[in-house]
Design a protein around this motif. Structure first.
Motif, PDB file in Angstrom:
ATOM      1  N   GLU A  45     -14.241  -3.205  -6.112  1.00  0.00           N
ATOM      2  CA  GLU A  45     -14.466  -2.142  -7.094  1.00  0.00           C
ATOM      3  C   GLU A  45     -14.513  -2.740  -8.489  1.00  0.00           C
ATOM      4  N   PRO A  46     -15.293  -2.183  -9.387  1.00  0.00           N
ATOM      5  CA  PRO A  46     -16.145  -1.009  -9.271  1.00  0.00           C
ATOM      6  C   PRO A  46     -17.540  -1.299  -8.716  1.00  0.00           C
ATOM      7  N   ALA A  47     -17.830  -2.570  -8.426  1.00  0.00           N
ATOM      8  CA  ALA A  47     -19.170  -2.905  -7.937  1.00  0.00           C
ATOM      9  C   ALA A  47     -19.483  -2.180  -6.635  1.00  0.00           C
ATOM     10  N   LYS A  48     -18.518  -2.132  -5.744  1.00  0.00           N
ATOM     11  CA  LYS A  48     -18.746  -1.524  -4.432  1.00  0.00           C
ATOM     12  C   LYS A  48     -19.208  -0.076  -4.565  1.00  0.00           C
ATOM     13  N   GLU A  52     -23.013   1.580  -4.058  1.00  0.00           N
ATOM     14  CA  GLU A  52     -23.131   2.623  -3.029  1.00  0.00           C
ATOM     15  C   GLU A  52     -23.770   3.873  -3.637  1.00  0.00           C
ATOM     16  N   ALA A  53     -23.379   4.211  -4.876  1.00  0.00           N
ATOM     17  CA  ALA A  53     -23.943   5.388  -5.544  1.00  0.00           C
ATOM     18  C   ALA A  53     -25.428   5.208  -5.836  1.00  0.00           C
ATOM     19  N   VAL A 102     -26.065   7.745 -12.821  1.00  0.00           N
ATOM     20  CA  VAL A 102     -25.785   7.640 -11.393  1.00  0.00           C
ATOM     21  C   VAL A 102     -24.286   7.675 -11.110  1.00  0.00           C
ATOM     22  N   SER A 103     -23.567   6.745 -11.693  1.00  0.00           N
ATOM     23  CA  SER A 103     -22.147   6.643 -11.349  1.00  0.00           C
ATOM     24  C   SER A 103     -21.242   7.431 -12.284  1.00  0.00           C
ATOM     25  N   GLY A 104     -21.756   7.852 -13.432  1.00  0.00           N
ATOM     26  CA  GLY A 104     -20.946   8.638 -14.360  1.00  0.00           C
ATOM     27  C   GLY A 104     -19.833   7.851 -15.029  1.00  0.00           C
TER      28      GLY A 104
END
Length: 138
Positions: A45-48, A52-53, A102-104
């Protein structure tokens, strides 16, 4: 010493100071991107969750990590440093848009990194122009 010689000495000194500042900035930015790439390779995280998002799968996370490593290495090659800074501007523009839409997530870090990469690209613009001339034979 004439006035022209004095001005030339000040110009040379400021050019050296700018070069030192750019090298320090390049080392810091390269370190940031190498650490970022390691997180992507390790799928932590936060890459994962970010990738995924996005929905492109692991191949895209690994591609971005490879680009980050290649760009970080290029920041240490004088002829490629300006081009690497310019490429990182594009990468960080994409990261900023991804965080926004996308990820906010927060955009402070990608925008700050984008600005630092833009400074490198601008500061090394002459080497980028020379590289372009060599590649296009102009």
């Amino acid at each position: 010493m004439t006035i022209a010689e004095s001005k030339a000495d000040r110009t040379a000194a400021s050019g050296r100071a700018l070069s030192v500042v750019l090298w320090v900035l390049q080392v810091v930015v390269a370190g940031f991107f190498l650490m970022s790439a390691m997180g992507k390779f390790a799928n932590v995280e936060p890459a994962k969750s970010t990738f995924e998002a996005i929905g492109f799968g692991d191949w895209f996370r690994n591609l971005v990590a490879v680009l980050e490593v290649a760009g970080a290495v290029a920041l240490f090659v004088p002829r490629l440093a300006g081009l690497a800074g310019l490429a990182f501007v594009g990468l960080m523009a994409g990261a900023t848009l991804t965080e926004l839409f996308v990820s906010g997530g927060g955009v402070v870090m990608p925008l700050t990194t984008l600005a630092l990469c833009a400074v490198i690209a601008w500061g090394r613009r002459q080497s980028t122009a020379r590289l372009r001339a060599v590649v296009t034979r102009r």
